[in-house]
Design a protein around this motif. Structure first.
Motif, PDB file in Angstrom:
ATOM      1  N   ARG A  46       0.821  -1.219   0.000  1.00 30.29           N
ATOM      2  CA  ARG A  46       0.000   0.000   0.000  1.00 30.29           C
ATOM      3  C   ARG A  46       0.856   1.271   0.000  1.00 30.29           C
ATOM      4  O   ARG A  46       1.842   1.356   0.755  1.00 30.29           O
ATOM      5  N   LEU A 272     -13.026  -8.812  -3.829  1.00 29.68           N
ATOM      6  CA  LEU A 272     -12.551  -7.569  -3.206  1.00 29.68           C
ATOM      7  C   LEU A 272     -12.349  -6.480  -4.258  1.00 29.68           C
ATOM      8  O   LEU A 272     -12.129  -5.320  -3.926  1.00 29.68           O
ATOM      9  N   ASN A 369     -11.495   3.353   5.495  1.00 30.87           N
ATOM     10  CA  ASN A 369     -12.385   4.208   4.699  1.00 30.87           C
ATOM     11  C   ASN A 369     -13.811   3.660   4.747  1.00 30.87           C
ATOM     12  O   ASN A 369     -14.105   2.650   4.106  1.00 30.87           O
TER      13      ASN A 369
HETATM   14  N1  CMX Z   1     -16.412  -4.228   5.287  1.00 31.50           N
HETATM   15  C1  CMX Z   1     -15.821  -4.822   6.339  1.00 31.50           C
HETATM   16  N2  CMX Z   1     -14.522  -4.738   6.617  1.00 31.50           N
HETATM   17  C2  CMX Z   1     -13.790  -3.968   5.820  1.00 31.50           C
HETATM   18  C3  CMX Z   1     -14.325  -3.286   4.714  1.00 31.50           C
HETATM   19  C4  CMX Z   1     -15.698  -3.440   4.464  1.00 31.50           C
HETATM   20  N3  CMX Z   1     -16.287  -2.873   3.421  1.00 31.50           N
HETATM   21  N4  CMX Z   1     -13.340  -2.601   4.114  1.00 31.50           N
HETATM   22  C5  CMX Z   1     -12.213  -2.865   4.789  1.00 31.50           C
HETATM   23  N5  CMX Z   1     -12.477  -3.700   5.819  1.00 31.50           N
HETATM   24  C6  CMX Z   1     -11.521  -4.297   6.753  1.00 31.50           C
HETATM   25  C7  CMX Z   1     -10.497  -5.083   5.950  1.00 31.50           C
HETATM   26  O1  CMX Z   1     -11.005  -6.356   5.588  1.00 31.50           O
HETATM   27  C8  CMX Z   1      -9.340  -5.115   6.900  1.00 31.50           C
HETATM   28  O2  CMX Z   1      -9.626  -6.100   7.882  1.00 31.50           O
HETATM   29  P1  CMX Z   1      -8.464  -7.035   8.500  1.00 31.50           P
HETATM   30  O3  CMX Z   1      -7.584  -6.084   9.244  1.00 31.50           O
HETATM   31  O4  CMX Z   1      -9.212  -7.986   9.338  1.00 31.50           O
HETATM   32  O5  CMX Z   1      -7.785  -7.674   7.328  1.00 31.50           O
HETATM   33  C9  CMX Z   1      -9.431  -3.745   7.572  1.00 31.50           C
HETATM   34  O6  CMX Z   1     -10.776  -3.287   7.370  1.00 31.50           O
HETATM   35  C10 CMX Z   1      -8.483  -2.714   7.001  1.00 31.50           C
HETATM   36  O7  CMX Z   1      -8.705  -2.612   5.603  1.00 31.50           O
HETATM   37  P2  CMX Z   1      -8.443  -1.246   4.821  1.00 31.50           P
HETATM   38  O8  CMX Z   1      -6.994  -0.918   4.977  1.00 31.50           O
HETATM   39  O9  CMX Z   1      -9.428  -0.211   5.182  1.00 31.50           O
HETATM   40  O10 CMX Z   1      -8.772  -1.671   3.318  1.00 31.50           O
HETATM   41  P3  CMX Z   1      -7.875  -2.496   2.295  1.00 31.50           P
HETATM   42  O11 CMX Z   1      -7.040  -1.521   1.549  1.00 31.50           O
HETATM   43  O12 CMX Z   1      -7.177  -3.623   2.949  1.00 31.50           O
HETATM   44  O13 CMX Z   1      -8.973  -3.125   1.325  1.00 31.50           O
HETATM   45  C11 CMX Z   1     -10.927  -3.141   0.020  1.00 31.50           C
HETATM   46  C12 CMX Z   1      -9.704  -2.348   0.414  1.00 31.50           C
HETATM   47  C13 CMX Z   1     -11.661  -2.395  -1.097  1.00 31.50           C
HETATM   48  C14 CMX Z   1     -10.494  -4.506  -0.528  1.00 31.50           C
HETATM   49  C15 CMX Z   1     -11.850  -3.295   1.251  1.00 31.50           C
HETATM   50  O14 CMX Z   1     -12.293  -2.028   1.677  1.00 31.50           O
HETATM   51  C16 CMX Z   1     -13.036  -4.207   1.014  1.00 31.50           C
HETATM   52  O15 CMX Z   1     -12.902  -5.419   1.179  1.00 31.50           O
HETATM   53  N6  CMX Z   1     -14.224  -3.630   0.635  1.00 31.50           N
HETATM   54  C17 CMX Z   1     -15.390  -4.436   0.292  1.00 31.50           C
HETATM   55  C18 CMX Z   1     -15.237  -5.019  -1.102  1.00 31.50           C
HETATM   56  C19 CMX Z   1     -15.349  -3.945  -2.163  1.00 31.50           C
HETATM   57  O16 CMX Z   1     -16.250  -3.133  -2.160  1.00 31.50           O
HETATM   58  N7  CMX Z   1     -14.425  -3.984  -3.121  1.00 31.50           N
HETATM   59  C20 CMX Z   1     -14.478  -3.091  -4.297  1.00 31.50           C
HETATM   60  C21 CMX Z   1     -13.446  -1.977  -4.265  1.00 31.50           C
HETATM   61  C22 CMX Z   1     -13.504  -1.140  -5.529  1.00 31.50           C
HETATM   62  C23 CMX Z   1     -13.090  -1.958  -6.700  1.00 31.50           C
HETATM   63  O17 CMX Z   1     -11.901  -2.328  -6.794  1.00 31.50           O
HETATM   64  O18 CMX Z   1     -13.944  -2.323  -7.513  1.00 31.50           O
END
Ligand code: CMX
Length: 444
Positions: A46, A272, A369
């Protein structure tokens, strides 16, 4: 054959840009721009600034800019399809590739060019028809793209020998143009084969790329307007996201556009990343089903969100690796929906989720976020226009994403970017450096 205006403009831009890249590499290669820590090393790289693209830039708070323009600025600047509100996707591609807003004449040239390249080879249809009909449409799209690799101009020219590094952008451009021209008919073919009794609709020679896609899907206007907007919104999100990065990575081995984009699509198919748009619709439908199709109250919605989180799942469509505010691609779709489907119950539900989910996610305390991304909104508009087979939604993302990633790998070749090969370390090494408070000899 005379060089098209787009290709000639691209060559002019690449040749003007090349000395900048060469100078940075040769004269300033040792200038330090970042430090990498253990968290970044095991946490998905990241924020490590180690990719270059001039096609789009993602600011955590402002969101995406295409060639320096915000989403509203981009839509306002581009030539519009006559009688319509949305711009030509063809003109947008010119803009992505060259950084210049095209004239209507330049746009029309790309319209004609893509039309002339758009026939789907018969063997692609054979391959799609031979696949189990219940294969995921993303598997079908990726397979169709990969199948066409046999027609790669780049692979052929490279195989013949003597293709100079500075000339490699040209066959990459040709492959990208061929691929882009064929993607809407292929996607529509998959849709109609899987979900519409295998009855297909021939393209209409009078329509543009986006309009023809809507026509071949069999969905009446204003779905064409939605298609144009969707493809533009989903096109590019700088280089680090999984689909763009994968396409770039594979292309860096001098693999052609078909190998590279097929790989990028496989990354987009992850829940994801792009598959989140189908997951959102599935989640919403599940909520509605549990309530016998009644729109939930805020309290009920809050409970469903917590149930999802407590069962260890993510809230699809929320969160982002870079963004730290509501995705402007979400906002653009929300504005569109306010205008075109203000009273739709699913749209109202999307708005209600927006009111409730960020608070729940903040209380949950994990995500950096809590705001929605592009996928939180996209499926609901498709549903409204009657495209209700939600496992198809990521294909729409994929067709749009092609615009950005293919423009990028054409430029990768133009500037001769190196084969990608980051360095890995072992856990033992990380533990030692953790104990030592840093890697001895590391630059600070
Ligand atoms: N719901 C629940 N938990 C979430 C979350 C969500 N929407 N978004 C992040 N988190 C969790 C992560 O799983 C992570 O948990 P762990 O510490 O247990 O592993 C923690 O919060 C920290 O994550 P982050 O640094 O905020 O986010 P990442 O950069 O790791 O991940 C993303 C980004 C998009 C994969 C994640 O926010 C996510 O899984 N979102 C839901 C899926 C989604 O909407 N994906 C589409 C993104 C846009 C695209 O590419 O199309």
């Amino acid at each position: 054959m005379a060089m098209s205006n787009l290709k000639a403009k691209l060559l002019e831009k690449i040749e003007a840009h090349r000395p900048r890249t060469t100078k940075l590499n040769k004269e300033f290669g040792n200038v330090v721009i970042d430090k990498v820590n253990i968290g970044q090393c095991i946490g998905g790289a990241r924020d490590i600034r180690s990719l270059v693209t001039d096609i789009s830039y993602l600011d955590p708070f402002e969101g995406i800019r295409f060639r320096g323009k915000t989403i509203p600025e981009t839509f306002a600047a581009l030539p519009k399809v006559p009688g319509k509100e949305q711009p030509f996707v063809e003109g947008f591609f010119w803009f992505l590739l060259t950084g210049e807003v095209p004239t209507m004449a330049q746009t029309q040239e790309v319209v004609a060019d893509w039309k002339s390249r758009s026939a789907i080879p018969a063997y692609v249809i054979d391959v799609l028809r031979a696949m189990p009909r219940d294969s995921h449409p993303m598997t079908m799209l990726s397979a169709a793209v990969l199948t066409m690799q046999r027609d790669s101009v780049f692979a052929k020219k490279y195989g013949e020998g003597g293709l100079k590094k500075n000339d490699m952008w040209d066959p990459m451009y040709e492959d990208s143009m061929n691929l882009l021209a064929k993607l809407p008919p292929i996607a529509a073919y998959i849709y109609r084969m899987k979900y519409k009794s295998d009855i297909h609709i021939a393209p209409d020679a009078n329509l543009d790329w986006g309009g023809n896609f809507a026509h071949m899907m069999g969905v009446a206007p204003p779905y064409d307007e939605l298609a144009r907007m969707y493809f533009i919104l989903h096109s590019d999100h700088e280089s680090g996201n999984v689909s763009a990065h994968t396409t770039h990575l594979v292309a860096s081995a001098l693999s052609d556009a078909y190998y590279s984009f097929s790989a990028g699509l496989n990354g987009l198919a992850g829940p994801l990343h792009g598959l989140a748009n189908q997951e959102v619709l599935g989640w919403i439908q599940n909520v509605m089903k549990k309530l016998n199709n009644k729109v939930p109250t805020k309290e009920e919605l809050e409970k469903f969100l917590w149930d999802t989180l407590n069962s260890g799942q993510v809230i699809p469509g929320y969160g982002h690796a870079v963004l730290r505010k509501t995705d402007p691609r979400y906002v653009a779709q929300n504005e569109y929906s306010k205008k075109h489907l203000p009273n739709d119950p699913m749209f109202q539900l999307v708005n209600m989720i927006y009111e409730v989910a960020p608070g729940v996610l903040t209380k949950h305390g994990k995500t950096k976020n809590p705001w929605p991304n592009v996928d939180a909104h996209s499926g609901v508009i498709q549903w409204y226009y009657g495209v209700r087979e939600w496992d198809f939604y990521t294909v729409l993302f994929g067709v749009g994403r092609a615009l950005g990633v293919l423009a990028n790998i054409t430029w990768d070749r133009g500037l001769g970017y190196a084969i990608e090969r980051p360095k890995s370390v072992t856990t033992d090494m990380l533990e030692q450096w953790a104990k030592d408070g840093g890697r001895k000899g590391a630059e600070d």
